[in-house]
Design an enzyme around this catalytic site. Structure first.
Site, short mmCIF file in Angstrom:
data_model
loop_
_atom_site.label_atom_id
_atom_site.label_comp_id
_atom_site.label_asym_id
_atom_site.label_seq_id
_atom_site.Cartn_x
_atom_site.Cartn_y
_atom_site.Cartn_z
N ARG A 1 -71.90 20.47 65.01
CA ARG A 1 -72.28 19.57 66.10
C ARG A 1 -72.44 20.26 67.45
O ARG A 1 -73.46 20.09 68.13
CB ARG A 1 -71.23 18.45 66.26
CG ARG A 1 -71.31 17.37 65.22
CD ARG A 1 -69.91 16.89 64.86
NE ARG A 1 -69.29 17.90 64.03
CZ ARG A 1 -69.33 17.88 62.71
NH1 ARG A 1 -69.85 16.86 62.10
NH2 ARG A 1 -68.81 18.86 61.99
N THR A 2 -71.44 21.02 67.87
CA THR A 2 -71.46 21.59 69.22
C THR A 2 -72.62 22.57 69.37
O THR A 2 -73.35 22.54 70.36
CB THR A 2 -70.12 22.29 69.52
OG1 THR A 2 -69.06 21.40 69.13
CG2 THR A 2 -69.98 22.62 70.98
N LYS B 1 -68.96 45.73 63.88
CA LYS B 1 -68.66 47.18 63.91
C LYS B 1 -67.50 47.47 64.84
O LYS B 1 -67.16 48.62 65.11
CB LYS B 1 -69.88 47.95 64.41
CG LYS B 1 -71.11 47.84 63.53
CD LYS B 1 -72.22 48.70 64.15
CE LYS B 1 -73.59 48.18 63.81
NZ LYS B 1 -74.62 48.67 64.74
N ARG C 1 -67.88 29.64 72.00
CA ARG C 1 -66.78 29.14 71.16
C ARG C 1 -66.05 30.34 70.59
O ARG C 1 -66.68 31.29 70.11
CB ARG C 1 -67.32 28.27 70.02
CG ARG C 1 -66.22 27.98 68.98
CD ARG C 1 -66.58 26.93 68.01
NE ARG C 1 -66.65 25.63 68.65
CZ ARG C 1 -66.73 24.49 67.96
NH1 ARG C 1 -66.77 24.51 66.64
NH2 ARG C 1 -66.80 23.34 68.58
N HIS D 1 -61.64 21.72 74.67
CA HIS D 1 -63.01 21.50 74.20
C HIS D 1 -63.61 20.47 75.18
O HIS D 1 -63.78 19.29 74.84
CB HIS D 1 -62.98 20.97 72.77
CG HIS D 1 -64.29 21.01 72.05
ND1 HIS D 1 -65.50 21.24 72.69
CD2 HIS D 1 -64.60 20.82 70.73
CE1 HIS D 1 -66.48 21.21 71.79
NE2 HIS D 1 -65.95 20.96 70.59
N1 CP Z 1 -66.67 18.38 67.31
C1 CP Z 1 -66.91 19.66 67.02
O1 CP Z 1 -66.55 20.58 67.76
O2 CP Z 1 -67.63 19.86 65.86
P1 CP Z 1 -68.21 21.27 65.41
O3 CP Z 1 -67.05 22.15 65.04
O4 CP Z 1 -69.10 20.96 64.22
O5 CP Z 1 -68.98 21.84 66.56
#
Ligand code: CP
Length: 310
Positions: free
Chosen positions: A62-63, A90, A112, A140
């Site tokens: 999603r993100t 590496k 992320r 998040h």
């Molecule tokens: N909600 C969320 O962070 O989903 P993803 O891990 O799929 O990005």
């Protein structure tokens, strides 16, 4: 209407760095972008000429996809950095990776990472705006913002709204960001889950329930969380069957909440463990609205951070 016109920081590292006015500004700006996304031509030239790099060191559906769509809808140039085929394998350090990318003159870094604090580290070393797309068990922020947007869309207000966050609170960056944003907006937050999955320190004003039926009584919003198997050692609960028995959301338990309660989940879901398909796919579920709203909210964040730098 928001009483401010811009964000104060060059980065979005966490909800902790936002004021209530800044959250309202992001939600209001996202409302405008959601209207754009409903048009035949879903693209605006707002960030034409800007470059974004998406750096995902952890898996995401999603993100990652909604950031990429948001960037494309704003007409930015998008660079998707593929960690498994990069020199990270590496042994290249995060510092050298990010300095290499900065040398291309990127304007935004969306990151992320499994390490809490990785986005803060990067933000201290680059001129680009850094957006935290989830770091370890820390924060998040864009998930919390899209959750707030979805709640506002369905309920219209925050003050006094009863919101239950259920499940693996201890390992959830989504819960940590949401506790802060929802409390700041005036909602009454309660946490429900096993004692082993509660954080040692709970913010003032947030109530804790270990009994799911009691905790769900008369709530307006139920925010289910994924059990974070990849961040857990063994022993937080005896088995997934046992977890479902005490903490799983099914139709019977949903009846404890208000009749018009909405059900949320950041995804990915473990169906049959934290939530049944009957609930996840019920008319009270807004899980796919959360996904849709992620694009408009991420457009708003990119747009406002660009305005801050202008
Ligand atoms: N909600 C969320 O962070 O989903 P993803 O891990 O799929 O990005």
């Amino acid at each position: 209407m928001p009483i401010i016109q811009s964000l104060k920081s060059k980065d979005l590292l966490g909800v902790k760095d936002l004021s209530q006015d800044e959250i309202h500004l992001i939600l209001e700006t996202a409302t405008g972008f959601k209207e754009v996304l409903g048009r035949d031509i879903k693209k605006v030239p707002a960030l034409r000429g800007k470059t974004v790099v998406n750096l995902f060191f952890e898996p995401s559906t999603r993100t990652k996809t909604s950031f990429e769509l948001a960037e494309k809808r704003l007409s930015t140039d998008v660079l998707n950095f593929s960690v498994p085929t990069s020199s990270v394998v590496k042994g290249e350090s995060l510092f050298d990776t990010i300095k290499t990318i900065e040398a291309y003159g990127v304007d935004f870094v969306v990151i992320r990472h499994s390490s809490s604090g990785a986005p803060d580290f990067i933000a201290r070393h680059v001129r680009a705006s850094v957006i935290n797309a989830g770091d370890g068990v820390h924060e998040h922020p864009t998930q919390a913002l899209l959750d707030a947007f979805t709640i506002r869309e369905r309920k219209g207000f925050f003050p006094g709204l009863e919101v239950a966050i259920v499940g693996d609170i201890l390992h959830s960056r989504v819960a940590k960001s949401n506790m802060q944003s929802l409390s700041m907006l005036g909602a009454k937050v309660r946490l429900i889950g096993p004692p082993t999955l509660m954080p040692p320190h709970v913010p003032e004003g947030v109530r804790v329930f270990y009994d799911m039926d009691k905790g769900l009584k008369d709530v307006d919003v139920i925010m289910m969380l994924r059990i974070q198997m990849e961040r857990q050692g063994k022993g937080f609960f005896p088995s997934t069957q046992e977890y479902y028995r005490y903490w799983g959301l099914n139709l019977r338990r949903l009846n404890s909440a208000k009749k018009d309660a909405i059900v949320m989940h950041p995804g990915p879901m473990n169906r049959g463990i934290e939530i049944t398909s009957e609930v996840a796919d019920s008319p009270q579920s807004v899980i796919l609205d959360q996904v849709t709203n992620g694009i408009a909210v991420r457009m708003a964040v990119l747009y406002l951070l660009a305005a801050e730098r202008a």
